[in-house]
Design a protein around this motif. Structure first.
Motif, PDB file in Angstrom:
ATOM      1  N   SER A 415       0.824  -1.216   0.000  1.00  0.00           N
ATOM      2  CA  SER A 415       0.000   0.000   0.000  1.00  0.00           C
ATOM      3  C   SER A 415       0.859   1.266   0.000  1.00  0.00           C
ATOM      4  O   SER A 415       0.620   2.208   0.747  1.00  0.00           O
ATOM      5  CB  SER A 415      -0.955   0.004   1.195  1.00  0.00           C
ATOM      6  N   GLU A 416       1.900   1.237  -0.830  1.00  0.00           N
ATOM      7  CA  GLU A 416       2.796   2.376  -1.059  1.00  0.00           C
ATOM      8  C   GLU A 416       3.696   2.705   0.135  1.00  0.00           C
ATOM      9  O   GLU A 416       4.341   3.747   0.146  1.00  0.00           O
ATOM     10  CB  GLU A 416       2.010   3.610  -1.517  1.00  0.00           C
ATOM     11  N   ILE A 417       3.748   1.826   1.119  1.00  0.00           N
ATOM     12  CA  ILE A 417       4.760   1.909   2.173  1.00  0.00           C
ATOM     13  C   ILE A 417       5.836   0.912   1.780  1.00  0.00           C
ATOM     14  O   ILE A 417       5.620  -0.299   1.821  1.00  0.00           O
ATOM     15  CB  ILE A 417       4.171   1.592   3.549  1.00  0.00           C
ATOM     16  N   CYS A 418       6.979   1.415   1.368  1.00  0.00           N
ATOM     17  CA  CYS A 418       7.921   0.589   0.607  1.00  0.00           C
ATOM     18  C   CYS A 418       9.122   0.139   1.432  1.00  0.00           C
ATOM     19  O   CYS A 418       9.635   0.874   2.276  1.00  0.00           O
ATOM     20  CB  CYS A 418       8.404   1.350  -0.625  1.00  0.00           C
ATOM     21  N   GLY A 419       9.541  -1.088   1.125  1.00  0.00           N
ATOM     22  CA  GLY A 419      10.761  -1.628   1.690  1.00  0.00           C
ATOM     23  C   GLY A 419      10.530  -2.854   2.553  1.00  0.00           C
ATOM     24  O   GLY A 419       9.497  -2.991   3.219  1.00  0.00           O
ATOM     25  N   THR A 420      11.478  -3.761   2.496  1.00  0.00           N
ATOM     26  CA  THR A 420      11.515  -4.915   3.394  1.00  0.00           C
ATOM     27  C   THR A 420      12.904  -4.979   4.020  1.00  0.00           C
ATOM     28  O   THR A 420      13.861  -4.380   3.509  1.00  0.00           O
ATOM     29  CB  THR A 420      11.235  -6.236   2.653  1.00  0.00           C
ATOM     30  N   LYS A 421      13.010  -5.696   5.128  1.00  0.00           N
ATOM     31  CA  LYS A 421      14.282  -5.838   5.837  1.00  0.00           C
ATOM     32  C   LYS A 421      14.628  -7.309   6.007  1.00  0.00           C
ATOM     33  O   LYS A 421      13.733  -8.156   6.127  1.00  0.00           O
ATOM     34  CB  LYS A 421      14.203  -5.149   7.216  1.00  0.00           C
ATOM     35  N   ASP A 422      15.912  -7.585   6.006  1.00  0.00           N
ATOM     36  CA  ASP A 422      16.376  -8.927   6.288  1.00  0.00           C
ATOM     37  C   ASP A 422      15.979  -9.297   7.716  1.00  0.00           C
ATOM     38  O   ASP A 422      16.192  -8.521   8.649  1.00  0.00           O
ATOM     39  CB  ASP A 422      17.901  -9.001   6.129  1.00  0.00           C
TER      40      ASP A 422
END
Length: 818
Positions: A415-422
């Motif tokens: 929903s346009e909140i971008c990014g993932t983390k390891d």
């Protein structure tokens, strides 16, 4: 007046566009034209003559750029080189068609790519001109980045109505000299900073529902040119689009139709990364069989429709010719229902094979999340919806463009909140691709969503015996004033989220932007603020969910309030203009509330409050502040009260209450206290904060309520940072409003995120507010629209503080908490 000189039509420049350090061959060709009646829309000639304020720099030339939103014009510019008449005047001829609405601007070429500047010192998005016959278009350029601007200016003001009914035409675009505005709910408009002389004025509706109007106006220095116009409504017909796609079209892909009207995705405002049209507001076609799609639209007669088909947006995965060239489809809407059959030739980049991205989202992904992929070609661009495969994974197949000389970065969004983390290292996951002659499949397993790691531990809530409040008590959610046109699709889920907190009232920000400080211009800026049409949709959705709706007039600033007030000319005339601008804004909000059936309005915001309370710390700001400012403010609110019969609240910072002395109490129904100021100057706990909050309520707010008899609404504005108790944000030694943290602002590295500190402050406030029956409303402020997000902002959506809000809102409204 300079004599008219004619030159042969210049050929378009072949261009190589530099995109974020990646060379991409621009691929543009003349558009295909369909269903054009030469009797109704004959070829005509447009002659462009432009005047500069000072000569161009050596070796520079001047070109006219066609602003084609369907071609992502910032990434694929199309130029017509202009011929010099003398050092200050240039000209070019262009063949066009009667009935076309031209979109263009001027650029300095030869030494780079330098777009003409507007009143705010930023590049002009577009000029407009409606072609009704052979036209001589005369323009004045305010300046370029490397050329000093020295042009006298004036303003244009007026009203737009619909012919026949004389009803106001709301949300109509009025544009001149590359400066645009929209008409208010009562049809009024204002254009400031217009170069003196004869100017072309173009008036049209983004949805094409009225016949565009082209006229001229003479603008004089430091004077107002009045214009009142009547527009004719266009009738609409049904246009059926039937399209066949290539055999390699992914069966799960959404096929979209993008066009140059708002209902076809045109935002009339630049998006991230160089595109203009919004994917989730384009037309999604229904699949009728293998590689067959259908859409039926109501389109206004005689409108020129430019459109394309795409599996992405107007840059990624747009249709191409068999030779890999971009091509717009064009037709004028006839006066009867029509069927159009189209064939997409190809999706592919010549000599390159597609890339398939397969993404398994984190386990914390909600069923209501929109899963997207975001590419970084020219900065991070607008995210694109991925296609659910059915086994929990999502897919996106990229066909074009692929001919980049270097790898392209990408990441995933919800929903346009971008990014993932390891998951283990908590480092940002950033991926890249580079296409070639072989097809690629790139499977990615998402770690944790950036900003979303729901806790498995229950939230601690400070509770006590609570008697439900009466019907007049407001448990309210104030939405964040941050806005992007692509967010409209998320409002329903945001309203559901607010209703699930047992909120009974929605506070909907109505933001206008100070587009200029000299002259002072406060206006609805469609590049930053929701249109009247979008606002009306939001209000309708909220009311359908049983929420009371209050409209809150919120002033915004192109860069920051601090910059505006530092540059603001502290003179009597500028203060006069400022007060008039605020009055117009508040009256427009009141008229919008009346037209949409809103339950009330809230006038004021954190920055306006600092002027009312004289706490704004900008050097010299109050040196020539009008001596009759008290009367001016009283006049503003009295005029609003005379025109509006609903409830009116005045929004004030807690720290600005000391200087009010009963100001405006006769014209308003209550006070909306935006914050509680500084709770403590050192870190504490719930018990420590409780004493400070009790003192603020009893020593300041209770006397205000008893002396005025007005309602008191208490806003809770606590950011999720360790220093939230300060009541402000301190960055690089400067004290700033908490709005600096509002999404989509990035996390500030100087500040430490703390969801617990935000929860502590909520736990401290609610019991104290519960014990004071004179409080008429409790508001959780700046609630994020797109989705849950555990960032540093004051929004509680997706944070532990939301559980505290739910408990107390439920208790106060008599809903079960078990």
């Amino acid at each position: 007046m300079n004599p008219l000189h004619s030159f042969p039509l210049a050929k378009r420049l072949a261009s190589i566009v530099l995109i974020g350090g990646l060379f991409l061959q621009a691929c543009t060709m003349e558009p295909k034209r369909q269903m054009i009646d030469p009797a109704r829309h004959p070829d005509v000639l447009a002659t462009f003559t432009v005047e500069l304020s000072s000569p161009l720099i050596p070796e520079a030339g001047l070109s006219l750029e066609w602003v084609d939103p369907l071609a992502s014009h910032n990434l694929n510019p199309i130029y017509l080189p202009m011929q010099p008449i003398d050092t200050l005047h240039y000209q070019v001829d262009a063949p066009v068609k009667k009935g076309q609405l031209l979109r263009y601007r001027y650029v300095q070429t030869g030494t780079g790519y330098d777009v003409e500047l507007g009143i705010n010192g930023l590049p002009i998005p577009s000029r407009f001109f409606y072609i009704t016959e052979h036209s001589h278009i005369q323009d004045t350029i305010l300046g370029f980045a490397n050329i000093a601007t020295n042009i006298s200016r004036g303003s244009i003001e007026g009203r737009v109505i619909l012919s026949g009914s004389n009803n106001p035409a709301a949300g109509v675009l009025i544009t001149t000299a590359g400066i645009s505005t929209t008409s208010t709910i009562d049809g009024k408009f204002s254009l400031q900073g217009i170069p003196v002389g004869t100017q072309n004025i173009t008036i049209f509706s983004p949805d094409g529902s009225v016949e565009p109007l082209q006229q001229q106006a003479v603008v004089e220095a430091d004077a107002v040119t009045p214009i009142n116009v009547s527009l004719s409504a266009r009738k609409s017909v049904n246009v059926t689009f039937i399209v066949s796609t290539p055999g390699d079209t992914p069966p799960l892909a959404a096929l979209r139709l993008f066009g140059n009207l708002s209902q076809m995705g045109d935002s009339y405002a630049g998006l991230f990364g160089g595109t203009d049209l919004i994917q989730n507001r384009a037309v999604t076609l229904s699949q009728q069989g293998k590689n067959k799609y259908l859409a039926v639209l109501q389109l206004p007669v005689d409108s020129e429709i430019q459109y394309i088909y795409s599996l992405g947006d107007t840059f990624w995965n747009r249709e191409t010719s068999a030779k890999g060239m971009f091509s717009n489809r064009v037709f004028f809407v006839p006066d009867k229902d029509t069927e159009i059959e189209d064939q997409v030739e190809s999706w592919e980049t010549v000599n390159y094979q597609p890339i398939t991205f397969q993404f398994l989202p984190p386990a914390t992904t909600s069923a209501t999340d929109h899963i997207q992929i975001q590419f970084n070609a020219y900065g991070w661009m607008d995210p694109l919806d991925m296609w659910p495969v059915g086994d929990g994974t999502y897919e996106f197949q990229l066909f074009s463009p692929l001919n980049f000389s270097k790898s392209v970065d990408y990441r995933f969004c919800r929903s346009e909140i971008c990014g993932t983390k390891d998951t283990e290292t908590q480092r940002d996951q950033l991926f890249s691709f580079q296409a070639g002659a072989s097809a690629l499949v790139l499977p990615i397993v998402g770690g944790d969503w950036t900003g979303w790691q729901p806790s498995v531990e229950p939230t601690t809530v400070t509770t006590e015996q609570t008697e439900p409040r009466g019907e007049g008590f407001h448990t309210a959610v104030e939405l964040s004033p941050s806005y992007r046109a692509s967010w409209l699709r998320y409002y329903d889920a945001a309203l559901d989220s607010a209703a699930n907190l047992n909120a009974n009232t929605l506070i909907l920000p109505i933001p206008w932007t100070f587009r200029s400080y000299n002259p002072v211009w406060l206006d609805l800026d469609i590049s930053q603020n929701p249109s009247i049409q979008d606002t009306s949709v939001m209000i309708s959705h909220a009311r359908n969910k049983g929420l009371k709706v209050y409209l809150m007039a919120v002033s915004q600033y192109p860069s920051s309030p601090m910059t505006f007030w530092e540059e603001f000319s502290k003179t009597e005339s500028h203060w006069d203009s400022w007060f008039v601008s605020v009055l117009n804004f508040y009256q427009s909000t009141a008229h919008l509330a009346t037209a949409t059936g809103a339950d009330g309005i809230i006038l004021g915001d954190n920055v306006i409050s600092s002027i009312l309370g004289k706490t704004n710390k900008t050097a010299g700001i109050f040196d020539v502040y009008p001596e009759n400012s008290f009367q001016r403010w009283d006049d503003i609110f009295s005029k609003v009260r005379d025109e509006y019969t609903g409830k009116v609240l005045l929004a004030l910072n807690f720290d600005d209450l000391q200087n009010q002395n009963g100001l405006l109490s006769n014209s308003i129904d209550g006070f909306y206290i935006l914050n509680l100021g500084m709770i403590s100057d050192t870190p504490g706990n719930v018990a420590g904060y409780t004493e400070s909050i009790a003192n603020k309520l009893d020593e300041t707010l209770a006397p205000l309520q008893s002396s005025t008899g007005k309602e008191i609404w208490l806003g809770l504005d606590f950011p999720a940072i360790t220093s939230a108790y300060l009541g402000f944000v301190e960055i690089s030694g400067q004290s700033m409003d908490t709005s600096i943290l509002d999404f989509p602002a990035p996390n500030q590295p100087e500040l430490v995120k703390s969801l617990q500190e935000q929860a502590n402050l909520y736990n401290a406030v609610f019991p104290e507010a519960n014990r004071r029956g004179w409080i008429n409303g409790l508001v959780t402020r700046k609630y994020l629209v797109p989705d849950n997000n555990q960032d540093q902002s004051s929004s509680v959506r997706g944070k532990p503080a939301a559980d505290i809000v739910w408990y107390w809102f439920s208790s106060m409204t008599g809903n079960p908490t078990q």
